[in-house]
Scaffold this active site. Structure first.
Site, PDB file in Angstrom:
ATOM      1  CE  LYS A  82      -4.497   0.893   0.166  1.00 33.42           C
ATOM      2  NZ  LYS A  82      -5.552   0.141  -0.526  1.00 33.42           N
ATOM      3  N   GLY A 179     -20.661   6.675   4.059  1.00 30.68           N
ATOM      4  CA  GLY A 179     -19.659   7.109   3.096  1.00 30.68           C
ATOM      5  C   GLY A 179     -20.153   6.955   1.673  1.00 30.68           C
ATOM      6  N   GLY A 181     -18.560   7.929  -1.285  1.00 31.66           N
ATOM      7  CA  GLY A 181     -17.550   8.100  -2.314  1.00 31.66           C
ATOM      8  C   GLY A 181     -17.918   7.251  -3.520  1.00 31.66           C
ATOM      9  CG  HIS A 182     -15.525   7.359  -7.070  1.00 38.05           C
ATOM     10  ND1 HIS A 182     -14.324   7.470  -7.728  1.00 38.05           N
ATOM     11  CD2 HIS A 182     -16.087   8.586  -7.144  1.00 38.05           C
ATOM     12  CE1 HIS A 182     -14.174   8.696  -8.190  1.00 38.05           C
ATOM     13  NE2 HIS A 182     -15.237   9.395  -7.829  1.00 38.05           N
ATOM     14  CB  VAL A 183     -16.666   2.076  -3.177  1.00 35.75           C
ATOM     15  CG1 VAL A 183     -17.212   0.712  -2.759  1.00 35.75           C
ATOM     16  CG2 VAL A 183     -15.397   1.900  -4.001  1.00 35.75           C
TER      17      VAL A 183
END
Length: 348
Positions: A82, A179, A181-183
């Site tokens: 990562k 959340g 976000g994109h996901v």
């Protein structure tokens, strides 16, 4: 463009921890290789405004270890790594910063493959790819991995629902997505289409308004998540959301979300199990994105991606059945599966 790499002391059990710096271009980043036992380390690059170095090191090391587990369980022939870049992705990020990051990745000579994560887009990764052969998740190739992550989580959530509630039908089921976000937004769209009673929370008002308008979602404040009466909790923001306190307040019977490292402490998996809450380990259910990225690394077609995406849900079903028969938490079964894979390859 000059990037300086400095090896830091890696935690026990980790292979390498590197500080990459290019002050002229605003780059200060950490790259962590947890394991290359199963193949070159692969995992996304996150950009975040960390309060201090210790916080960033804690984040990147936990994320890298999670990638080892995720890539092993998804059978991708990859190890775990990562990267994190220090800074606010909305104000500090520049093309030259990403090019410098690409140089840092190239210096590692293929031991680490990078891709998008929080704060990093396919366009950002394209700048990194100008300086390294080891940047993936590019437009025109495997592309944004977010939709694949969301699809994998959705499939696993349905399997978990069948295990916990006796049916995979989500009609009327109260699901909270934390959340957008994109996901998280993609997952919320799938849940709404499946008939779930959707509750959402996010720190950005525009995302909440969109979810209310398009998906008919009910909005709750970020600090009111654990006050909600829900059946399924889908954490899709940052990690560490499940603590000793929040586990005690959680009303859900199933936890299945895209966020990495949802447990503030690994021992909380047993606490959830004792509370009658089925927790599907995040590194198992959120592997869709790295599957997409791995197809680009290995040069595989869409059929390969779909095959492994389908296998995630099957693996969750197997994990839940084994956990029930053994009287153990699903997370314990998943961890043991990974240990077996890694020890077998080391012995070979």
């Amino acid at each position: 463009m000059s990037v300086t790499l400095t090896d830091l002391t890696a935690p026990e059990g980790y292979e390498r921890l590197v500080l990459a710096e290019a002050p002229r271009h605003g780059l200060r980043a950490l790259i962590c290789l947890h394991s290359t036992v199963l193949g070159p380390a692969a995992g996304g690059c996150r950009m975040w405004a960390y309060d201090n170095d210790d916080q960033a090191i804690h984040d990147v090391t936990r994320l890298a270890r999670g990638m080892t587990h995720k890539n092993a369980m998804a059978d991708l022939g990859l190890g775990g790594g990562k990267a994190v870049i220090f800074g606010d992705a909305r104000t500090d990020k520049t093309p030259d910063m990403m090019r410098a990051f690409g140089e840092a990745v190239e210096t590692l000579a293929g031991t680490y493959w990078t891709a998008e994560d929080v704060g990093i887009s396919p366009a950002d990764m394209a700048f990194a790819a100008e300086r390294t052969r080891f940047a993936v998740g590019l437009s025109g190739a495997s592309g944004d991995p977010s939709p694949w992550t969301a699809e994998g989580v959705f499939r696993c959530l349905r399997v978990g629902s069948g295990h916990v509630f006796g049916t995979e039908d989500l009609t009327g089921r109260r699901v909270l997505v934390q959340g957008l976000g994109h996901v998280g937004l993609s997952l919320a769209e799938k849940l709404a289409k499946a008939g779930a009673r959707l509750i959402v929370t996010d720190i950005h008002a525009a995302a909440l308004k969109d979810a209310m308008t398009r998906l008919g979602a009910v909005v709750c404040a970020p600090d009111a998540v654990f006050d909600q009466q829900i059946e399924i909790f889908a954490p899709c923001a940052l990690g560490g959301i499940l603590t000793e306190r929040t586990v005690g307040e959680l009303s859900a019977s199933l936890v299945c979300g895209a966020a990495n490292n949802q447990l503030a402490d690994d021992a909380l998996a047993l606490r959830l199990e004792a509370a009658g809450i089925t927790y599907l380990p995040d590194y198992v259910v959120n592997a869709g994105g790295i599957i997409s990225v791995a197809s680009e690394i290995h040069g595989k077609p869409d059929a390969w991606r779909l095959e492994r995406l389908t296998a995630i849900a099957a693996r969750v079903s197997q994990m839940l059945t084994t956990a029930r028969e053994a009287g153990q938490a699903p997370a314990a079964i998943a961890d043991e599966m990974v240990r077996t894979m890694l020890s077998g390859r080391r012995a070979a």
